[in-house]
Structure formats: structure tokens, C-alpha cells
Design a protein around this motif. Structure first.
Motif, PDB file in Angstrom:
ATOM      1  N   ALA A  67      41.242  38.017  49.573  1.00  0.00           N
ATOM      2  CA  ALA A  67      41.267  39.445  49.255  1.00  0.00           C
ATOM      3  C   ALA A  67      41.571  39.667  47.774  1.00  0.00           C
ATOM      4  O   ALA A  67      40.938  40.493  47.110  1.00  0.00           O
ATOM      5  N   ASP A  68      42.558  38.933  47.249  1.00  0.00           N
ATOM      6  CA  ASP A  68      42.893  39.076  45.825  1.00  0.00           C
ATOM      7  C   ASP A  68      41.698  38.716  44.953  1.00  0.00           C
ATOM      8  O   ASP A  68      41.400  39.395  43.962  1.00  0.00           O
ATOM      9  N   LEU A  69      41.014  37.624  45.314  1.00  0.00           N
ATOM     10  CA  LEU A  69      39.856  37.201  44.518  1.00  0.00           C
ATOM     11  C   LEU A  69      38.714  38.203  44.650  1.00  0.00           C
ATOM     12  O   LEU A  69      38.095  38.596  43.647  1.00  0.00           O
ATOM     13  N   ALA A  70      38.412  38.625  45.878  1.00  0.00           N
ATOM     14  CA  ALA A  70      37.307  39.568  46.080  1.00  0.00           C
ATOM     15  C   ALA A  70      37.555  40.876  45.336  1.00  0.00           C
ATOM     16  O   ALA A  70      36.632  41.457  44.738  1.00  0.00           O
ATOM     17  N   LEU A  71      38.801  41.362  45.340  1.00  0.00           N
ATOM     18  CA  LEU A  71      39.112  42.595  44.620  1.00  0.00           C
ATOM     19  C   LEU A  71      38.947  42.395  43.118  1.00  0.00           C
ATOM     20  O   LEU A  71      38.393  43.258  42.422  1.00  0.00           O
ATOM     21  N   ALA A  72      39.403  41.252  42.593  1.00  0.00           N
ATOM     22  CA  ALA A  72      39.285  40.987  41.159  1.00  0.00           C
ATOM     23  C   ALA A  72      37.813  40.936  40.738  1.00  0.00           C
ATOM     24  O   ALA A  72      37.434  41.499  39.697  1.00  0.00           O
ATOM     25  N   LEU A  73      36.966  40.285  41.545  1.00  0.00           N
ATOM     26  CA  LEU A  73      35.539  40.193  41.203  1.00  0.00           C
ATOM     27  C   LEU A  73      34.854  41.549  41.339  1.00  0.00           C
ATOM     28  O   LEU A  73      33.981  41.901  40.529  1.00  0.00           O
ATOM     29  N   ALA A 107      47.660  51.186  39.976  1.00  0.00           N
ATOM     30  CA  ALA A 107      47.609  50.829  38.565  1.00  0.00           C
ATOM     31  C   ALA A 107      46.582  49.730  38.332  1.00  0.00           C
ATOM     32  O   ALA A 107      45.860  49.725  37.328  1.00  0.00           O
ATOM     33  N   LEU A 108      46.493  48.769  39.265  1.00  0.00           N
ATOM     34  CA  LEU A 108      45.527  47.686  39.134  1.00  0.00           C
ATOM     35  C   LEU A 108      44.108  48.230  39.118  1.00  0.00           C
ATOM     36  O   LEU A 108      43.239  47.720  38.386  1.00  0.00           O
ATOM     37  N   LEU A 109      43.866  49.287  39.906  1.00  0.00           N
ATOM     38  CA  LEU A 109      42.529  49.874  39.962  1.00  0.00           C
ATOM     39  C   LEU A 109      42.220  50.757  38.760  1.00  0.00           C
ATOM     40  O   LEU A 109      41.127  51.299  38.642  1.00  0.00           O
ATOM     41  N   GLY A 110      43.190  50.926  37.888  1.00  0.00           N
ATOM     42  CA  GLY A 110      42.959  51.753  36.708  1.00  0.00           C
ATOM     43  C   GLY A 110      43.427  53.169  36.873  1.00  0.00           C
ATOM     44  O   GLY A 110      42.795  54.101  36.350  1.00  0.00           O
ATOM     45  N   GLY A 111      44.516  53.357  37.603  1.00  0.00           N
ATOM     46  CA  GLY A 111      45.069  54.697  37.780  1.00  0.00           C
ATOM     47  C   GLY A 111      44.463  55.452  38.938  1.00  0.00           C
ATOM     48  O   GLY A 111      44.186  56.654  38.846  1.00  0.00           O
ATOM     49  N   ALA A 112      44.231  54.748  40.059  1.00  0.00           N
ATOM     50  CA  ALA A 112      43.630  55.405  41.226  1.00  0.00           C
ATOM     51  C   ALA A 112      44.624  56.359  41.886  1.00  0.00           C
ATOM     52  O   ALA A 112      45.839  56.155  41.823  1.00  0.00           O
ATOM     53  N   LEU A 141      29.866  52.111  41.500  1.00  0.00           N
ATOM     54  CA  LEU A 141      30.363  51.528  42.741  1.00  0.00           C
ATOM     55  C   LEU A 141      31.735  52.099  43.084  1.00  0.00           C
ATOM     56  O   LEU A 141      32.656  52.053  42.277  1.00  0.00           O
ATOM     57  N   ARG A 142      31.856  52.656  44.300  1.00  0.00           N
ATOM     58  CA  ARG A 142      33.141  53.197  44.750  1.00  0.00           C
ATOM     59  C   ARG A 142      34.003  52.090  45.363  1.00  0.00           C
ATOM     60  O   ARG A 142      33.478  51.135  45.951  1.00  0.00           O
ATOM     61  N   ARG A 192      32.441  46.340  38.806  1.00  0.00           N
ATOM     62  CA  ARG A 192      32.460  47.792  38.563  1.00  0.00           C
ATOM     63  C   ARG A 192      32.617  48.102  37.078  1.00  0.00           C
ATOM     64  O   ARG A 192      32.004  49.038  36.548  1.00  0.00           O
ATOM     65  N   ARG A 193      33.428  47.298  36.405  1.00  0.00           N
ATOM     66  CA  ARG A 193      33.702  47.534  34.987  1.00  0.00           C
ATOM     67  C   ARG A 193      32.493  47.207  34.118  1.00  0.00           C
ATOM     68  O   ARG A 193      32.211  47.904  33.135  1.00  0.00           O
TER      69      ARG A 193
END
Length: 841
Positions: A141-147, A175-180, A159-160, A152-153
Motif C-alpha cells: 500500500a505504501d509503495l502503490a500510494l507513492a507511485l 499532508a502526504l497527499l499535498g494538503g488533502a 487522476l483523483r 499524478r504529479r
């Protein structure tokens, strides 16, 4: 509560959060949804978002941490739409896929998303990625979210992304998502009465679980869910409960863990038939994501089986650990889905208070080799380029990269190689993937696929070849396990393009037992082990491994008869205990690992023989295959090895004569007395530290401990002084002093920085008015005055004081005892003598 946008769907608490969730995803393209168990987030949120304008023409990918959860979630959503799985709702898990062209919501496991991103980072046709149950913090999960964040960036700003969790530090994730935006949903949780009941002393764990489960069955009306750490404990509890159920024909028992067949898992999740009740014995896969109909009581053992990376063993090991408080709350919550429930915890309140607040994320505790391979495949060499909630430990990360380089999966610059990309294509750890590919090239693809599948089993015996043969034949294997294993074998063989029959290999020169050992050695070459010729105990048989370590088998184990083993699993620690291995022939070692076999000149100190061994060795790592003595080993290397041995033996083995010790003491005395002068440090510690400088040049033709007796230490130590220093040593710290009797008496400097000792008979000093000195008159010697019988009379550095004050008493005491020796009234006026008076005088 707001109106349900899809009237046929159940109205659950998460619907209340829908407006805020829609707005956040439309405005910011990302959100975090905090929703407790029972809120409906897993099954309703994807369906409620399908009508969003920004999703038209694309699909939703929803990630689940486990295969059973992915299948169950897809089945539940499809049933809510009145469809079959594979239509609007589909799923894909390892080796199983049900999707179609009309699929709009695809439930997948986290590893599947990683592979899709690696294949096409754009994620074409995907409008929203949902990470469900992210609080479990699996490595995938950590890896999939990072990729996904990287995609997205850099590639898909449209991509939502939605992260959903029951218990999580939502601020960190936001915060990891950029202030979601964090949207919170209530849950439909009924009160759960929690009790603490640690087992009484002497009660076996399975009996304690059985007691609690049956008590819960008698106390309530619904079904009972029992949490246990693993399949072994589940089977033990099943037998204990079966013994106690007796005539309870209205109770069905179901098991629920990852290795069960899908049909058995589905039966555990399905509602009990009318008039019947269930006891479900489950691992922590029932902790989140899944809704198990009918449960009103939970019995919690308080343990879970988790993977922990052991750096020494170079692999994950499964440990049975206490769960966290957050996990305990989630387990208890399973009893409050339908109405008021009860949870019995098999531990005390004090133990509960001592539990960790949350589970340890896998990225901080598990093997990172697959993670590192995926990161390299993504084109990242510096982890700082990835957005991770937690950074992995430096030691585990370094180990993973080193391993991948050994497997030729990474080059020296940590870039993925062509072979590394082949490994990443296979749904296996890098070691096992490497084994599959190399074995296929050697015509052993079928054996490798079977070994990979059998090694996934939780409990196998030490003889891996026997276990593989047992699974191949199906002997003693339950139908569900056998079907799952055979399916894994077929899928792996398809992925490595193996064209052999699943039960046979194309390599006709290898029998089945031998083939298993050969393929295991491809995965774990450093664990190839050879039986030691000399065994040090009778209980265990010792094996030397290629990596230089030692592994052991109980002597009673049939595997212990094998000379060569390829070890697949061992217990970490010292010594390493072999759990699963296969024997194979030395001819295969030489054949398959020829590139790793090296010939070298081996010159080394041997502690057993206390000599330098000089050989030309043919070796596979630490295992010497053949050796021959070197006729003319290089002097420098022999000296180096001899010095190594001397350091282990200690300086006491050198021939320390009295003269050598006195030389050492004289020089050390001058280092103290004349610290402004450059006298060499010849103390034992420094001599041991600098053996290469002062002793090595004198070790020609010396290669054994006994040869050291040839050395002249006085000459060797004296070589550290030039001519001028040697002359000053003789003058300032003489070896002898001449006394009035004419004798030359040796000085003893062994007390080092103190004054040297002059042990001399009293009569030999008659007429001497001042204490003798060394160090150019600066240091009075310590006079040890002796009787004619050479017994100590007095120790002094004040000879005039002795004559004046002490001598009269000494004379009075000793004159009668030694009448033939002179005892003058005035010793300063008497002639000094070393002799007694002639008899008769």
C-alpha cells in the motif's frame, strides 16, 4: 440523513459524508475519508461516486489489503446492483480476475496496482484510485500510494485519489497527499460490552479459546467470531471446540484464513442458515474490510502473526506478537455491526494498557527486497524522490539493494537491469523470481514452480524434496490446498514460459530429489551447505555454509545424512537451525555454480595446529572443495599470517628471557624519567599493536608457534634503538652496578617507573657513604639489603640514614646468627666483603 442517490442501496452513515467527499474530489482531486467500521465506506463509496461527471468514461480502481477482502467487496457491491461479479463490478487478485468491458469499479489488491503502474504509468482509463483500509500500512500500500502520487504529479494531474481508513493519523496522510481535505464519517456501531479474561495458569491456549467461544455461544443469540494468530492455532482450537460441542447439531464451525480455498472463505462470510449458528475461527484477515453476517460475539486471543525482517537470516520470519490497541478495537467492533454485542479479550486490563497504540507499518519491519526492486523499476535511485509516509530503515534498505545487485537485478549505479525487469514481472520475491528464471533456462522450470508454491505453505517438514513430491502426488494434502498449489504452479510456469508438463521437467539428467536441491540453491546460493567432517556434538549435525556461517540439523533428522544441502529456510540466530532444505550431489554444485568457484592461494593462521597453513584452494565461498600445499608461499603473506596468529596467542608465547624483560623495563623507565626524549613505547599493548613494525622483519622461516623459540628478543627489541640511543640506555639505565666489594650486581627494573632494585648483601656495601644512582645521578636505586643468608633486612633509598640509625639494631639482631661474617662497629670504616671469615678465626 441525506437522501441516498441510488435508492436501491442501503442507507448507511457514510452517505452523510457524500456531499463533502464529492466536493473535495471535484475541487482538489484528492481527499482522505475517516470512517469507522460499519459505516459502509468499502461497499457504498465507489458506487455513490460512479455518477460523478469527472468520472465519465473512466473507471474506479479500489485497493484492498487482502485477496479475500477484494473478492468479498466486489461480490457485495455487485449484489447491491443486482448483478454478477465481472459486470459493473469486477476484481483482480493474484492469479484470479473477473472483469469485462463494462466494468466501472475494479477491486484489486495493492500489488496489482503496482504492477499496472510499472506496465503503464499513465493508468489509462482510470479516473479515481481508492486506497481502502490504508491504516493497515502494508508495504504494497505504501509503495502503490507513492507511485500513484508520482504519476499524478508528473503524468496525470486529472487522476483523483481517495484514501479511506478506519483508524489512522489522518493529518499525516492528508499532508502526504499535498494538503488533502479530511472528511469524517460516523459509523453505525452498536455498543459492545468488553470483558477481560486472561486464561488461568495451566490452561492450554486452545482450551482457553474453546472455553471462551462456547461461553460466548451460550451467552448470546448470534454467531461467534474468534480471532487467532494463524492456521496452526485455528486448527488446534477447532479440535478443542469439536471435543466440547458434543450434541450441538445446530452449530457450524468455519475457518477463515488466507490459504483457504475461496469456497471455504465464502462459506465463513455467508449468513448461517435459518435455525443454525456459526463459530468462525479467523486470523486478522477478518479484522477489517470484511463484513461477516450474523456475528454478535467476539473472542480475541490478542495475538497476530506478522512478518519481521531478520537481517542475519536475510529473510522475513513470521512472529506471533501482541496486537495493538487500535487492532483490538477493530476486532471488538465486529461484534457491534448488527446490534449490541460482546467481546471477550483473553488478556488483562493491565496488559491492554501496555499494548502499542498502533501496529508497526510493514515498511519499518519487513523485507524490502521486492520494494527496492519496484522502486528501481520505477526509475528511482534516491528514496527522497518518492512520497512515503515513513522512510524504511537504512540497514534493511541497504541489505535489499545489495541483494538485488547479487542477483544481477541492479547494476553498480543502482539502476534496474534487464534481468531485474524480468524478476519484477513475476509475482514473487526477487530471490524466488531469480530461481524461477534460472531454473527454466536449465530445464528445471516445473521443479522451480513447485518449490516456489510449496515454500508458500505455512507448515512443511525439513525435507523439502519430500514435501514437493508429496504435493505433486497429492498424498496427504487436502483438496483445497492442493488445488490452490497446483493453480499457483500452472500460473508460474505460464509466466516463465515453461512448456514442460507441470509434473515433469525437460532436464532428463536430474531426478526429482536432485532437482529440488538444485533450484533451491539458485535462490539461496549463500545457503549451500556441506556437512562438516568432524562433528562437535551428538545431538546436532553441523553444516558449513557458503557464506561462512554454520547451520545445524538434529542428528535424528533423516536429512542429516546428506553431505550437501541447499537450505531454503532456517531459524535465525546462532547457530542457525535448518527448517527446510533439500540434498543434492556435489557434481551438481560444481556444474551449476561453476562461475562462483574460485581458486586462490590461502595463507592463514590456523588456531587448531598453531601454525600458518599455506594452500592453493578451490573454494565455493567458505567451503573448500580441494586444497594443495603451496611449496613456496610468499614470505610477506606468511609473516602476515604469523603476526595474525601471534595476536591471537598473545605476547606471552614469545621467548621472554630475563634479559629481554629487563631490556623492556629499562626502556620503559627512561620513557617515564625522561619524557622529553624519544624513547620507544615497548609496553606489551603497544608491542602487540605494532608487531608488523618490530617483529615481522625477524620472522623469516618461522611459520609455527614452536618456531618462535628461535627468536632473540633482546636483539629484536634492541633493534628499535639506534647507536646513540643504545649508548644512552647503557649509561642512564645500566644493567649492573659495581659495589665496594668488587661485585657487579644486576639491577632489577621490572617495577618500571619506580626506582630499579639493587639486591645486595649488607657486607658488600661497607664503606659506601651514598646510595647508588642511575639516570645520571637523578634516580637513587632501591637498595634491598640482604643478610649473609640472602634474606631481606631492609629496603631503603637512604643508605646514610640506614648506617646511622638502623645498622646498630641489625647488627645486634644478626651478629649471633651469622658469627663468621663481619659486623664492625663502624661499617663506613670497614672493608667491604662478599665472603665469610675463614673457619677458626
Amino acid at each position: 440523513m441525506i437522501a441516498n442517490p441510488l435508492p436501491n442501496l442501503p442507507t448507511l452513515p457514510v452517505v452523510e459524508a457524500l456531499s463533502a467527499l464529492r466536493a473535495a474530489l471535484a475541487r482538489d482531486s484528492h481527499a482522505v475519508l475517516a470512517a469507522p467500521p460499519g459505516s459502509g465506506k468499502t461497499t457504498l463509496v465507489p458506487l455513490l461516486l460512479l455518477q460523478e461527471n469527472w468520472l465519465q468514461g473512466t473507471k474506479i480502481l479500489m485497493l484492498e489489503p487482502r485477496r479475500i477482502a477484494a473478492r468479498a467487496a466486489a461480490a457485495r457491491m455487485a449484489s447491491l446492483l443486482g448483478e454478477r461479479v465481472g459486470e459493473t463490478i469486477g476484481y483482480q487478485i493474484r492469479f484470479d480476475k473477473k472483469v469485462s468491458a463494462q466494468t466501472r469499479v475494479e477491486v484489486i489488491t495493492e500489488g496489482v496496482l503496482t504492477r499496472r503502474l510499472q506496465a503503464d504509468a499513465d493508468l489509462p482509463g482510470v479516473g479515481l484510485v481508492i486506497f481502502d483500509e490504508f491504516h493497515e500500512r502494508s508495504l504494497d500500500a505504501d509503495l502503490a500510494l507513492a507511485l500513484t502520487l508520482d504519476t499524478r504529479r508528473n503524468l496525470r494531474p486529472d487522476l483523483r485519489l481517495l484514501v479511506m481508513s478506519a483508524t489512522l493519523d489522518t493529518a499525516r496522510v492528508a499532508a502526504l497527499l499535498g494538503g488533502a481535505e479530511v472528511i469524517e464519517s460516523g459509523g453505525r456501531m452498536f455498543p459492545v460490552a468488553i470483558s477481560y479474561a486472561p486464561p488461568r495458569s495451566g490452561i492450554e491456549p486452545d482450551e482457553a479459546v474453546a472455553n471462551a467461544a462456547l461461553n460466548a455461544l451460550d451467552a448470546g443469540d448470534g454467531d461467534v467470531l474468534v480471532f487467532l494468530p494463524g492456521a496452526r492455532e485455528i486448527r488446534d482450537a477447532q479440535r478443542a471446540i469439536d471435543r466440547r460441542l458434543n450434541a450441538r447439531s445446530d452449530v457450524d464451525m468455519h475457518l477463515l484464513y488466507g490459504d483457504l480455498a475461496s469456497a471455504q472463505q465464502d462459506a465463513a462470510l455467508a449468513p448461517a442458515p435459518t435455525g443454525r449458528r456459526k463459530i468462525i475461527l479467523a486470523t486478522n484477515i477478518a479484522q477489517t474490510s470484511l463484513t461477516i453476517e450474523g456475528v454478535t460475539s467476539v473472542v480475541d486471543s490478542g495475538f497476530a502473526r506478522v512478518a519481521r525482517f531478520d537481517l542475519g537470516a536475510g529473510a522475513n520470519r513470521l512472529e506471533t506478537l501482541r496486537i495493538s490497541r487500535a487492532a483490538a478495537d477493530q476486532r471488538a467492533g465486529r461484534a457491534g455491526r448488527l446490534g449490541p454485542g460482546a467481546c471477550q479479550r483473553l488478556w488483562s486490563r493491565d496488559q491492554h494498557a501496555a499494548l502499542p497504540a498502533h501496529d508497526t507499518p510493514e515498511i519499518l519491519a519487513a523485507d524490502l527486497s521486492r520494494f527496492a526492486l519496484e522502486v528501481a523499476g520505477w526509475g528511482v535511485r534516491d528514496l527522497a524522490e518518492l512520497t512515503l509516509l515513513d522512510k524504511p530503515p537504512a540497514s534493511a534498505w541497504s541489505y535489499a539493494q545489495d541483494l538485488l545487485r547479487q542477483l544481477d537485478a541492479l547494476d553498480t549505479d543502482s539502476r534496474i537491469t534487464a534481468h531485474g525487469r524480468e524478476l519484477a514481472r513475476l509475482p514473487a520475491t526477487p530471490r524466488i523470481a531469480h530461481m524461477l528464471l534460472l531454473a527454466q533456462r536449465a530445464g528445471l522450470g516445473a521443479s522451480a514452480a513447485w518449490v516456489a508454491a510449496v515454500l508458500e505453505q505455512r507448515s512443511i517438514g525439513s525435507d523439502l524434496a519430500f514435501e514437493v513430491e508429496r504435493f505433486r502426488s497429492g498424498r496427504g494434502i487436502d483438496a483445497a490446498t492442493l488445488a490452490r498449489t497446483r493453480d499457483t504452479v500452472r500460473q508460474l510456469m505460464r509466466l516463465i514460459d515453461a512448456d514442460a508438463h507441470p509434473d515433469k521437467d525437460s532436464n532428463k539428467d536430474s531426478d526429482e530429489n536432485d532437482a529440488v536441491g538444485r533450484v533451491v540453491a539458485l535462490a539461496y546460493p549463500e545457503r549451500i551447505a556441506r556437512r562438516r567432517e568432524v562433528q562437535r556434538d551428538t545431538r546436532d549435525v553441523h553444516y558449513l555454509c557458503v557464506d561462512g556461517g554454520e547451520a545445524r540439523l538434529p542428528a535424528r533428522d533423516a536429512m542429516a545424512a546428506g553431505e550437501w544441502l541447499a537450505i531454503a529456510h532456517w531459524e535465525p540466530g546462532t547457530p542457525r537451525k535448518i527448517r527446510a532444505a533439500a540434498s543434492f550431489d556435489e557434481r551438481r554444485v560444481l556444474q551449476d555454480h561453476a562461475r562462483a568457484i574460485a581458486t586462490r592461494e590461502h595463507i592463514q593462521w590456523d588456531a587448531k595446529t598453531e601454525s600458518v597453513i599455506a594452500e592453493r584452494q578451490c573454494s565455493l565461498g567458505a567451503i573448500v572443495l580441494e586444497s594443495r600445499s603451496l611449496r613456496e608461499p610468499g614470505d610477506v603473506r606468511v609473516r602476515t599470517a604469523m603476526i595474525e596468529g601471534l595476536r591471537k596467542l598473545g605476547l606471552a608465547v614469545l621467548p621472554w628471557s630475563d634479559a629481554a624483560r629487563q631490556f623492556q623495563a629499562r626502556v620503559l623507565s627512561l620513557r617515564v624519567w625522561r619524557s622529553d626524549e624519544d624513547w620507544p613505547a615497548v609496553d606489551h599493548d603497544n608491542l602487540l599493536r605494532t608487531l608488523e613494525d618490530w617483529l615481522a622483519p625477524h620472522l623469516e622461516s618461522i611459520n609455527k608457534r614452536e618456531h618462535l623459540q628461535r627468536l632473540d628478543l633482546v636483539e629484536i627489541l634492541g633493534a628499535q634503538l639506534d647507536y646513540v640511543k643504545a649508548q644512552r640506555l647503557a649509561k642512564l639505565a645500566p644493567t649492573h652496578i659495581n659495589v665496594p666489594s668488587g661485585s657487579s650486581i644486576a639491577l632489577d627494573y621490572s617495577t618500571s617507573a619506580a626506582a630499579p632494585v639493587l639486591a645486595v648483601k649488607l657486607q658488600e656495601l661497607f664503606g659506601l657513604r651514598q646510595t647508588p644512582t642511575v639516570d645520571d645521578g637523578r634516580m637513587p636505586v632501591a637498595l634491598h639489603l640482604l643478610s649473609p643468608g640472602r634474606r631481606p633486612i631492609q629496603v631503603t633509598q637512604d643508605l646514610p640514614g640506614f648506617w646511622a640509625r638502623t645498622y646498630p639494631e641489625v647488627k645486634k639482631e644478626l651478629k649471633g646468627r651469622y658469627p663468621r661474617h663481619p659486623w664492625p662497629d663502624d661499617p663506613l670504616a670497614a672493608p667491604a666483603t662478599a665472603r665469610a671469615k675463614p673457619r677458626g678465626t
